[in-house]
Design a protein around this motif. Structure first.
Motif, PDB file in Angstrom:
ATOM      1  N   LEU A   1      -0.023  85.524  16.520  1.00  0.00           N
ATOM      2  CA  LEU A   1       1.049  86.384  17.006  1.00  0.00           C
ATOM      3  C   LEU A   1       1.933  85.526  17.900  1.00  0.00           C
ATOM      4  O   LEU A   1       1.467  85.003  18.919  1.00  0.00           O
ATOM      5  N   ILE A   2       3.189  85.362  17.517  1.00  0.00           N
ATOM      6  CA  ILE A   2       4.140  84.531  18.276  1.00  0.00           C
ATOM      7  C   ILE A   2       4.924  85.433  19.222  1.00  0.00           C
ATOM      8  O   ILE A   2       5.404  86.498  18.836  1.00  0.00           O
ATOM      9  N   PHE A   3       5.049  84.989  20.483  1.00  0.00           N
ATOM     10  CA  PHE A   3       5.816  85.742  21.473  1.00  0.00           C
ATOM     11  C   PHE A   3       6.591  84.789  22.365  1.00  0.00           C
ATOM     12  O   PHE A   3       6.361  83.577  22.342  1.00  0.00           O
ATOM     13  N   ARG A   4       7.524  85.359  23.135  1.00  0.00           N
ATOM     14  CA  ARG A   4       8.387  84.534  23.996  1.00  0.00           C
ATOM     15  C   ARG A   4       8.310  84.955  25.458  1.00  0.00           C
ATOM     16  O   ARG A   4       8.184  86.137  25.773  1.00  0.00           O
ATOM     17  N   LEU A   5       8.428  83.947  26.281  1.00  0.00           N
ATOM     18  CA  LEU A   5       8.651  84.093  27.723  1.00  0.00           C
ATOM     19  C   LEU A   5       9.808  83.156  28.042  1.00  0.00           C
ATOM     20  O   LEU A   5       9.707  81.953  27.781  1.00  0.00           O
TER      21      LEU A   5
ATOM     22  N   ARG B   1       8.984  87.639  37.762  1.00  0.00           N
ATOM     23  CA  ARG B   1       9.916  88.753  37.847  1.00  0.00           C
ATOM     24  C   ARG B   1       9.143  90.048  37.642  1.00  0.00           C
ATOM     25  O   ARG B   1       8.040  90.061  37.130  1.00  0.00           O
ATOM     26  N   GLU B   2       9.769  91.128  38.065  1.00  0.00           N
ATOM     27  CA  GLU B   2       9.159  92.451  37.921  1.00  0.00           C
ATOM     28  C   GLU B   2       9.097  92.845  36.444  1.00  0.00           C
ATOM     29  O   GLU B   2       9.858  92.337  35.632  1.00  0.00           O
ATOM     30  N   VAL B   3       8.226  93.786  36.148  1.00  0.00           N
ATOM     31  CA  VAL B   3       8.159  94.335  34.794  1.00  0.00           C
ATOM     32  C   VAL B   3       9.450  95.081  34.511  1.00  0.00           C
ATOM     33  O   VAL B   3       9.925  95.861  35.332  1.00  0.00           O
ATOM     34  N   ASP B   4      10.040  94.823  33.364  1.00  0.00           N
ATOM     35  CA  ASP B   4      11.287  95.445  32.941  1.00  0.00           C
ATOM     36  C   ASP B   4      11.000  96.382  31.771  1.00  0.00           C
ATOM     37  O   ASP B   4      10.082  96.123  30.986  1.00  0.00           O
ATOM     38  N   VAL B   5      11.793  97.445  31.631  1.00  0.00           N
ATOM     39  CA  VAL B   5      11.573  98.391  30.537  1.00  0.00           C
ATOM     40  C   VAL B   5      11.734  97.730  29.165  1.00  0.00           C
ATOM     41  O   VAL B   5      11.203  98.222  28.174  1.00  0.00           O
ATOM     42  N   ALA B   6      12.437  96.614  29.097  1.00  0.00           N
ATOM     43  CA  ALA B   6      12.611  95.908  27.827  1.00  0.00           C
ATOM     44  C   ALA B   6      11.425  95.006  27.491  1.00  0.00           C
ATOM     45  O   ALA B   6      11.324  94.493  26.383  1.00  0.00           O
ATOM     46  N   ASP B   7      10.521  94.811  28.447  1.00  0.00           N
ATOM     47  CA  ASP B   7       9.352  93.956  28.227  1.00  0.00           C
ATOM     48  C   ASP B   7       8.386  94.592  27.242  1.00  0.00           C
ATOM     49  O   ASP B   7       8.439  95.792  26.954  1.00  0.00           O
ATOM     50  N   VAL B   8       7.499  93.768  26.771  1.00  0.00           N
ATOM     51  CA  VAL B   8       6.467  94.187  25.837  1.00  0.00           C
ATOM     52  C   VAL B   8       5.126  93.760  26.421  1.00  0.00           C
ATOM     53  O   VAL B   8       5.020  92.723  27.061  1.00  0.00           O
TER      54      VAL B   8
ATOM     55  N   ARG C   1       5.390  98.908  24.291  1.00  0.00           N
ATOM     56  CA  ARG C   1       6.458  98.785  25.288  1.00  0.00           C
ATOM     57  C   ARG C   1       5.842  98.818  26.674  1.00  0.00           C
ATOM     58  O   ARG C   1       4.807  99.455  26.906  1.00  0.00           O
ATOM     59  N   ALA C   2       6.489  98.162  27.602  1.00  0.00           N
ATOM     60  CA  ALA C   2       5.995  98.094  28.970  1.00  0.00           C
ATOM     61  C   ALA C   2       5.835  99.483  29.576  1.00  0.00           C
ATOM     62  O   ALA C   2       6.637 100.381  29.317  1.00  0.00           O
ATOM     63  N   VAL C   3       4.791  99.636  30.356  1.00  0.00           N
ATOM     64  CA  VAL C   3       4.544 100.846  31.122  1.00  0.00           C
ATOM     65  C   VAL C   3       4.346 100.437  32.571  1.00  0.00           C
ATOM     66  O   VAL C   3       4.180  99.259  32.879  1.00  0.00           O
ATOM     67  N   GLU C   4       4.339 101.417  33.449  1.00  0.00           N
ATOM     68  CA  GLU C   4       4.141 101.112  34.863  1.00  0.00           C
ATOM     69  C   GLU C   4       2.680 100.751  35.110  1.00  0.00           C
ATOM     70  O   GLU C   4       1.773 101.426  34.641  1.00  0.00           O
TER      71      GLU C   4
ATOM     72  N   ARG D   1     -13.419  91.969  28.656  1.00  0.00           N
ATOM     73  CA  ARG D   1     -12.557  93.081  29.052  1.00  0.00           C
ATOM     74  C   ARG D   1     -11.318  93.196  28.165  1.00  0.00           C
ATOM     75  O   ARG D   1     -11.007  92.291  27.419  1.00  0.00           O
ATOM     76  N   VAL D   2     -10.630  94.335  28.332  1.00  0.00           N
ATOM     77  CA  VAL D   2      -9.324  94.537  27.701  1.00  0.00           C
ATOM     78  C   VAL D   2      -8.274  94.080  28.707  1.00  0.00           C
ATOM     79  O   VAL D   2      -8.336  94.421  29.892  1.00  0.00           O
ATOM     80  N   VAL D   3      -7.315  93.294  28.238  1.00  0.00           N
ATOM     81  CA  VAL D   3      -6.264  92.788  29.116  1.00  0.00           C
ATOM     82  C   VAL D   3      -4.908  93.003  28.463  1.00  0.00           C
ATOM     83  O   VAL D   3      -4.801  93.139  27.243  1.00  0.00           O
ATOM     84  N   GLY D   4      -3.885  93.021  29.286  1.00  0.00           N
ATOM     85  CA  GLY D   4      -2.510  93.077  28.803  1.00  0.00           C
ATOM     86  C   GLY D   4      -1.754  91.871  29.319  1.00  0.00           C
ATOM     87  O   GLY D   4      -2.020  91.392  30.424  1.00  0.00           O
ATOM     88  N   LEU D   5      -0.855  91.365  28.516  1.00  0.00           N
ATOM     89  CA  LEU D   5       0.035  90.284  28.926  1.00  0.00           C
ATOM     90  C   LEU D   5       1.466  90.794  28.844  1.00  0.00           C
ATOM     91  O   LEU D   5       1.882  91.329  27.817  1.00  0.00           O
ATOM     92  N   GLN D   6       2.202  90.632  29.916  1.00  0.00           N
ATOM     93  CA  GLN D   6       3.616  91.011  29.959  1.00  0.00           C
ATOM     94  C   GLN D   6       4.417  89.867  29.347  1.00  0.00           C
ATOM     95  O   GLN D   6       4.358  88.735  29.832  1.00  0.00           O
ATOM     96  N   VAL D   7       5.145  90.153  28.256  1.00  0.00           N
ATOM     97  CA  VAL D   7       5.963  89.130  27.601  1.00  0.00           C
ATOM     98  C   VAL D   7       7.371  89.674  27.392  1.00  0.00           C
ATOM     99  O   VAL D   7       7.594  90.879  27.452  1.00  0.00           O
ATOM    100  N   ASP D   8       8.306  88.772  27.153  1.00  0.00           N
ATOM    101  CA  ASP D   8       9.696  89.181  26.943  1.00  0.00           C
ATOM    102  C   ASP D   8       9.891  89.825  25.574  1.00  0.00           C
ATOM    103  O   ASP D   8      10.614  90.807  25.442  1.00  0.00           O
ATOM    104  N   ASP D   9       9.260  89.237  24.563  1.00  0.00           N
ATOM    105  CA  ASP D   9       9.497  89.702  23.197  1.00  0.00           C
ATOM    106  C   ASP D   9       8.390  89.188  22.291  1.00  0.00           C
ATOM    107  O   ASP D   9       7.855  88.098  22.521  1.00  0.00           O
ATOM    108  N   VAL D  10       8.056  89.965  21.282  1.00  0.00           N
ATOM    109  CA  VAL D  10       7.132  89.512  20.248  1.00  0.00           C
ATOM    110  C   VAL D  10       7.969  89.141  19.036  1.00  0.00           C
ATOM    111  O   VAL D  10       8.774  89.936  18.549  1.00  0.00           O
TER     112      VAL D  10
END
Length: 159
Positions: free
Chosen positions: A8-12, A68-75, A29-32, A84-93
């Motif tokens: 899975l390729i993603f960008r930061l 930077r803070e989590v943005d609504v456009a983040d993934v 999509r990003a959540v709080e 464990r289950v983890v999440g990574l905040q990325v700009d785009d997949v």
């Protein structure tokens, strides 16, 4: 026929990264995320995903990129480590690719870090570093996160 790795390729920022698809559960999509006091600095917070507590980790912090803070456009990429289950905040997949395993440069050939780099591949648009979620957290960070999450569950049960 060559063995193929599914990635899975993603960008930061302008950089491309990858995860082995076998480590990825889903993309959303990003959540709080709620802050998690006393958690390792790499932990942005936690959120609930279908009744399961997910620790949101900062790949930006681990890689030394501008925070930077989590943005609504983040993934968020949701993945499973052995613990464990983890999440990574990325700009785009970008998407999923198949790449010959024999053309992946192992991480220990170019990186001395004991952390998350599993390898690298060269694509038409540049170098892609392959992350390993199982090695993303250092042993001491795993221990601290276990303790903090355990306290969180005890406090939630007592309320």
């Amino acid at each position: 026929m060559d063995e193929m790795a599914k990635l899975l390729i993603f960008r930061l920022d302008q950089y491309s990264y990858a995860l082995h698809l076998s480590q990825v559960d889903c993309v959303l999509r990003a959540v709080e995320a709620a802050p998690l006091p006393a958690a390792p600095g790499i932990v942005v917070g936690v959120f609930d995903l279908h009744g399961e507590i997910v620790s949101l980790l900062s790949l930006r912090k681990r890689l030394g990129l501008v925070l930077r803070e989590v943005d609504v456009a983040d993934v968020f990429i949701i993945g499973r480590t052995s613990r464990r289950v983890v999440g990574l905040q990325v700009d785009d997949v970008v998407g999923i690719i198949e790449h010959p395993v024999k053309r992946i440069v192992p991480g220990d050939q170019f990186c001395n870090s004991p952390f998350q780099i599993d390898g690298a591949i060269q694509l038409d648009d540049g170098l892609v570093l392959i992350q390993d979620l199982d090695r993303f957290l250092a042993a001491d960070e795993e221990c601290v996160l276990d303790r903090v999450l355990g306290e969180l569950q005890v406090n939630a049960a007592n309320q």
